[in-house]
Design a protein around this motif. Structure first.
Motif, PDB file in Angstrom:
ATOM      1  N   ASN A 183      23.309  46.926  65.093  1.00  0.00           N
ATOM      2  CA  ASN A 183      23.945  48.209  64.775  1.00  0.00           C
ATOM      3  C   ASN A 183      25.435  48.034  64.463  1.00  0.00           C
ATOM      4  O   ASN A 183      26.047  48.894  63.814  1.00  0.00           O
ATOM      5  CB  ASN A 183      23.793  49.193  65.939  1.00  0.00           C
ATOM      6  CG  ASN A 183      22.361  49.681  66.092  1.00  0.00           C
ATOM      7  OD1 ASN A 183      21.550  49.521  65.191  1.00  0.00           O
ATOM      8  ND2 ASN A 183      22.057  50.277  67.233  1.00  0.00           N
ATOM      9  N   PHE A 184      26.019  46.922  64.931  1.00  0.00           N
ATOM     10  CA  PHE A 184      27.434  46.675  64.672  1.00  0.00           C
ATOM     11  C   PHE A 184      27.660  46.018  63.316  1.00  0.00           C
ATOM     12  O   PHE A 184      28.755  46.083  62.766  1.00  0.00           O
ATOM     13  CB  PHE A 184      28.031  45.804  65.786  1.00  0.00           C
ATOM     14  CG  PHE A 184      27.998  46.454  67.140  1.00  0.00           C
ATOM     15  CD1 PHE A 184      28.928  47.431  67.476  1.00  0.00           C
ATOM     16  CD2 PHE A 184      27.034  46.103  68.078  1.00  0.00           C
ATOM     17  CE1 PHE A 184      28.892  48.045  68.730  1.00  0.00           C
ATOM     18  CE2 PHE A 184      26.999  46.711  69.324  1.00  0.00           C
ATOM     19  CZ  PHE A 184      27.922  47.685  69.646  1.00  0.00           C
ATOM     20  N   THR A 185      26.629  45.348  62.782  1.00  0.00           N
ATOM     21  CA  THR A 185      26.790  44.633  61.507  1.00  0.00           C
ATOM     22  C   THR A 185      26.116  45.348  60.339  1.00  0.00           C
ATOM     23  O   THR A 185      26.593  45.262  59.202  1.00  0.00           O
ATOM     24  CB  THR A 185      26.211  43.212  61.621  1.00  0.00           C
ATOM     25  OG1 THR A 185      24.831  43.288  62.006  1.00  0.00           O
ATOM     26  CG2 THR A 185      26.974  42.406  62.665  1.00  0.00           C
ATOM     27  N   ASP A 186      25.024  46.061  60.600  1.00  0.00           N
ATOM     28  CA  ASP A 186      24.282  46.669  59.502  1.00  0.00           C
ATOM     29  C   ASP A 186      25.076  47.723  58.725  1.00  0.00           C
ATOM     30  O   ASP A 186      24.869  47.865  57.515  1.00  0.00           O
ATOM     31  CB  ASP A 186      22.963  47.262  60.014  1.00  0.00           C
ATOM     32  CG  ASP A 186      21.879  46.191  60.139  1.00  0.00           C
ATOM     33  OD1 ASP A 186      22.232  45.003  59.992  1.00  0.00           O
ATOM     34  OD2 ASP A 186      20.709  46.527  60.369  1.00  0.00           O
ATOM     35  N   PRO A 187      25.976  48.500  59.369  1.00  0.00           N
ATOM     36  CA  PRO A 187      26.778  49.436  58.564  1.00  0.00           C
ATOM     37  C   PRO A 187      27.555  48.749  57.449  1.00  0.00           C
ATOM     38  O   PRO A 187      27.738  49.319  56.366  1.00  0.00           O
ATOM     39  CB  PRO A 187      27.716  50.070  59.595  1.00  0.00           C
ATOM     40  CG  PRO A 187      26.951  50.007  60.875  1.00  0.00           C
ATOM     41  CD  PRO A 187      26.208  48.705  60.819  1.00  0.00           C
ATOM     42  N   PHE A 188      27.999  47.510  57.696  1.00  0.00           N
ATOM     43  CA  PHE A 188      28.724  46.782  56.646  1.00  0.00           C
ATOM     44  C   PHE A 188      27.777  46.370  55.521  1.00  0.00           C
ATOM     45  O   PHE A 188      28.181  46.301  54.356  1.00  0.00           O
ATOM     46  CB  PHE A 188      29.430  45.559  57.255  1.00  0.00           C
ATOM     47  CG  PHE A 188      30.497  45.928  58.241  1.00  0.00           C
ATOM     48  CD1 PHE A 188      31.746  46.364  57.819  1.00  0.00           C
ATOM     49  CD2 PHE A 188      30.244  45.870  59.609  1.00  0.00           C
ATOM     50  CE1 PHE A 188      32.740  46.717  58.731  1.00  0.00           C
ATOM     51  CE2 PHE A 188      31.220  46.228  60.527  1.00  0.00           C
ATOM     52  CZ  PHE A 188      32.471  46.654  60.089  1.00  0.00           C
ATOM     53  N   ARG A 189      26.525  46.098  55.868  1.00  0.00           N
ATOM     54  CA  ARG A 189      25.534  45.777  54.831  1.00  0.00           C
ATOM     55  C   ARG A 189      25.238  47.015  53.992  1.00  0.00           C
ATOM     56  O   ARG A 189      25.044  46.920  52.775  1.00  0.00           O
ATOM     57  CB  ARG A 189      24.250  45.256  55.472  1.00  0.00           C
ATOM     58  CG  ARG A 189      24.424  43.948  56.230  1.00  0.00           C
ATOM     59  CD  ARG A 189      23.169  43.523  56.944  1.00  0.00           C
ATOM     60  NE  ARG A 189      22.080  43.269  56.012  1.00  0.00           N
ATOM     61  CZ  ARG A 189      20.819  43.120  56.379  1.00  0.00           C
ATOM     62  NH1 ARG A 189      20.482  43.240  57.659  1.00  0.00           N
ATOM     63  NH2 ARG A 189      19.889  42.879  55.484  1.00  0.00           N
ATOM     64  N   VAL A 190      25.206  48.185  54.635  1.00  0.00           N
ATOM     65  CA  VAL A 190      24.998  49.434  53.891  1.00  0.00           C
ATOM     66  C   VAL A 190      26.164  49.675  52.933  1.00  0.00           C
ATOM     67  O   VAL A 190      25.962  50.047  51.769  1.00  0.00           O
ATOM     68  CB  VAL A 190      24.838  50.628  54.854  1.00  0.00           C
ATOM     69  CG1 VAL A 190      24.789  51.943  54.076  1.00  0.00           C
ATOM     70  CG2 VAL A 190      23.564  50.465  55.689  1.00  0.00           C
ATOM     71  N   ILE A 191      27.397  49.447  53.420  1.00  0.00           N
ATOM     72  CA  ILE A 191      28.583  49.624  52.574  1.00  0.00           C
ATOM     73  C   ILE A 191      28.537  48.657  51.393  1.00  0.00           C
ATOM     74  O   ILE A 191      28.803  49.032  50.241  1.00  0.00           O
ATOM     75  CB  ILE A 191      29.868  49.435  53.405  1.00  0.00           C
ATOM     76  CG1 ILE A 191      29.999  50.576  54.425  1.00  0.00           C
ATOM     77  CG2 ILE A 191      31.090  49.384  52.500  1.00  0.00           C
ATOM     78  CD1 ILE A 191      31.076  50.342  55.470  1.00  0.00           C
ATOM     79  N   ALA A 192      28.161  47.395  51.684  1.00  0.00           N
ATOM     80  CA  ALA A 192      28.047  46.411  50.602  1.00  0.00           C
ATOM     81  C   ALA A 192      26.994  46.856  49.596  1.00  0.00           C
ATOM     82  O   ALA A 192      27.192  46.752  48.373  1.00  0.00           O
ATOM     83  CB  ALA A 192      27.700  45.040  51.176  1.00  0.00           C
ATOM     84  N   GLY A 193      25.855  47.373  50.103  1.00  0.00           N
ATOM     85  CA  GLY A 193      24.797  47.852  49.219  1.00  0.00           C
ATOM     86  C   GLY A 193      25.231  49.022  48.367  1.00  0.00           C
ATOM     87  O   GLY A 193      24.816  49.159  47.203  1.00  0.00           O
ATOM     88  N   ALA A 194      26.093  49.884  48.935  1.00  0.00           N
ATOM     89  CA  ALA A 194      26.593  51.028  48.173  1.00  0.00           C
ATOM     90  C   ALA A 194      27.440  50.552  46.990  1.00  0.00           C
ATOM     91  O   ALA A 194      27.311  51.057  45.866  1.00  0.00           O
ATOM     92  CB  ALA A 194      27.401  51.955  49.073  1.00  0.00           C
ATOM     93  N   PHE A 195      28.310  49.551  47.228  1.00  0.00           N
ATOM     94  CA  PHE A 195      29.125  49.016  46.132  1.00  0.00           C
ATOM     95  C   PHE A 195      28.246  48.316  45.094  1.00  0.00           C
ATOM     96  O   PHE A 195      28.484  48.434  43.884  1.00  0.00           O
ATOM     97  CB  PHE A 195      30.190  48.066  46.675  1.00  0.00           C
ATOM     98  CG  PHE A 195      31.385  48.768  47.256  1.00  0.00           C
ATOM     99  CD1 PHE A 195      32.321  49.379  46.425  1.00  0.00           C
ATOM    100  CD2 PHE A 195      31.575  48.837  48.627  1.00  0.00           C
ATOM    101  CE1 PHE A 195      33.423  50.041  46.952  1.00  0.00           C
ATOM    102  CE2 PHE A 195      32.670  49.496  49.170  1.00  0.00           C
ATOM    103  CZ  PHE A 195      33.603  50.097  48.330  1.00  0.00           C
ATOM    104  N   GLN A 196      27.212  47.595  45.572  1.00  0.00           N
ATOM    105  CA  GLN A 196      26.289  46.952  44.633  1.00  0.00           C
ATOM    106  C   GLN A 196      25.547  48.005  43.809  1.00  0.00           C
ATOM    107  O   GLN A 196      25.339  47.840  42.604  1.00  0.00           O
ATOM    108  CB  GLN A 196      25.297  46.069  45.393  1.00  0.00           C
ATOM    109  CG  GLN A 196      25.929  44.836  46.017  1.00  0.00           C
ATOM    110  CD  GLN A 196      25.004  44.152  47.014  1.00  0.00           C
ATOM    111  OE1 GLN A 196      23.987  44.699  47.417  1.00  0.00           O
ATOM    112  NE2 GLN A 196      25.370  42.939  47.406  1.00  0.00           N
ATOM    113  N   SER A 197      25.154  49.098  44.466  1.00  0.00           N
ATOM    114  CA  SER A 197      24.457  50.180  43.771  1.00  0.00           C
ATOM    115  C   SER A 197      25.353  50.839  42.733  1.00  0.00           C
ATOM    116  O   SER A 197      24.900  51.195  41.639  1.00  0.00           O
ATOM    117  CB  SER A 197      23.956  51.226  44.777  1.00  0.00           C
ATOM    118  OG  SER A 197      23.012  50.663  45.661  1.00  0.00           O
TER     119      SER A 197
END
Length: 353
Positions: A70-84
């Motif tokens: 839960n501490f790392t996945d928000p950063f993966r979501v943010i990265a995915g948003a920029f990729q999207s």
């Protein structure tokens, strides 16, 4: 050219409605793109489909419980948003359609940042966490259940769930032949899905001596759940999984024993199959809510897991059989069991064409 981006994943239930829409969108001339994760089930199911271009982005799972991720996945979501944002800004689609699941969050956020309209779909009776987070960025949220549409306010639109056309193309004769039944007895079909079906599998098998004198039992038991010792039991046929043959199995079924996942319920309602539902109670508890919605509307029978035994199940099946004609009448009167066209209408409404 009209262009659409689809998203949704994490489970097959977040992908199959998109699979139902894709052939119709292709017929309408849309250029179809799908954004999902690198290794999710959505890639396995969508990438082989003709006429769809798949794009992989990062995402993180949205959990309602403590986990170090839960501490790392928000950063993966943010990265995915920029990729999207990168994918969507390059494609410039007319609309994004999201079926939900954690992969949808970065895609919907990316669409909003690119000012592309978003139409979403929620299958369950209450919105999932991903769809709750995405709702502010959407134009409308299509729902399977009327209760969910009310919860979503002005954006909620009850449409039903998009269903693959082949589910309606089954043959009773082919289904009976598949199972090796002669059609002299009514057919009880159990389809539990992959989620917690083992306990229902066991009770059904323990109940066979009481059931098989009255019914032929067609049992879709899930991967790895076959019982070799029951292969020769008269009036009983088991399959791990059915794909192309599933419409034929449904066509030969007179009544159904099932879990209460929303996509399964949509298929049962659209096919007007009288069902005894044994909801799997876990997480948000939506299977229980889904099942009780149908029970309240007089569309299905429900038995809670704690009451399920080899003595209670045959009695409940007899009650379902006795009530089948009334259930079929009510199910056939439903206007919105197959939501494919209603969801397409929402896509057309909000697409910038």
């Amino acid at each position: 050219m009209k262009r659409i981006v689809l998203t949704g994943g994490g489970t097959a239930g977040h992908v199959s409605p998109n699979q139902a829409l894709i052939p119709l969108l292709l017929d309408e001339g849309w250029d179809i793109h799908y954004i999902g994760t690198k290794s999710g089930i959505e890639r396995t199911l969508i990438e082989p489909m003709q006429g769809v271009t798949y794009h992989a982005v990062s995402s993180g799972k949205l959990r309602r419980y403590f986990d170090l991720k839960n501490f790392t996945d928000p950063f993966r979501v943010i990265a995915g948003a920029f990729q999207s944002v990168g994918v969507i800004s390059r494609l410039k689609p007319n609309v994004v359609f999201s079926k939900g699941g954690f992969v949808s969050v970065p895609v919907v956020v990316g669409a909003a940042l690119c000012r592309v309209p978003v139409v979403m779909h929620e299958s369950d009776i209450t919105p999932g966490l991903a769809n709750k987070l995405c709702k502010p960025f959407s134009k409308s949220v299509c729902t399977t259940f009327p209760e969910c549409a009310k919860l979503l306010g002005d954006k909620g639109v009850q449409t039903g769930t998009p269903l693959r056309g082949k589910i309606f193309a089954g043959s009773r004769e082919r289904g009976l032949s598949l199972a090796g039944f002669d059609g002299k007895k009514p057919v009880l079909m159990m389809i539990g899905g992959s989620l917690g079906a083992q306990s229902v599998n066991k009770v059904l098998r323990d109940s066979l001596p009481a059931l098989t004198p009255k019914f032929d039992v067609l049992h879709v038991c899930g991967k790895g759940n076959l019982a070799p010792e029951l292969e020769d039991v008269s009036g009983y046929r088991q399959f791990e999984y059915l794909s192309d043959e599933l419409p034929d199995a449904f066509a030969c079924a007179d009544i159904v024993l099932s879990r209460a996942g929303s996509n399964s319920l949509s298929e049962l309602m659209a096919l007007a199959k009288p069902a005894l539902l044994i909801p799997y109670h876990s997480g948000r508890g939506d299977q229980l809510l889904n099942a009780n919605s149908l029970k309240t509307r007089g569309l299905a029978h429900v038995m809670v897991q704690s009451e399920l035994t080899s003595e209670s199940l045959p009695k409940a099946i007899d009650e379902l059989w006795a009530d089948r004609d009334l259930l079929i009448q009510r199910l056939r009167a439903l206007p919105d069991a197959d939501g494919t066209q209603a969801v397409l209408a929402q896509i057309h409404k909000f697409a910038k064409v």
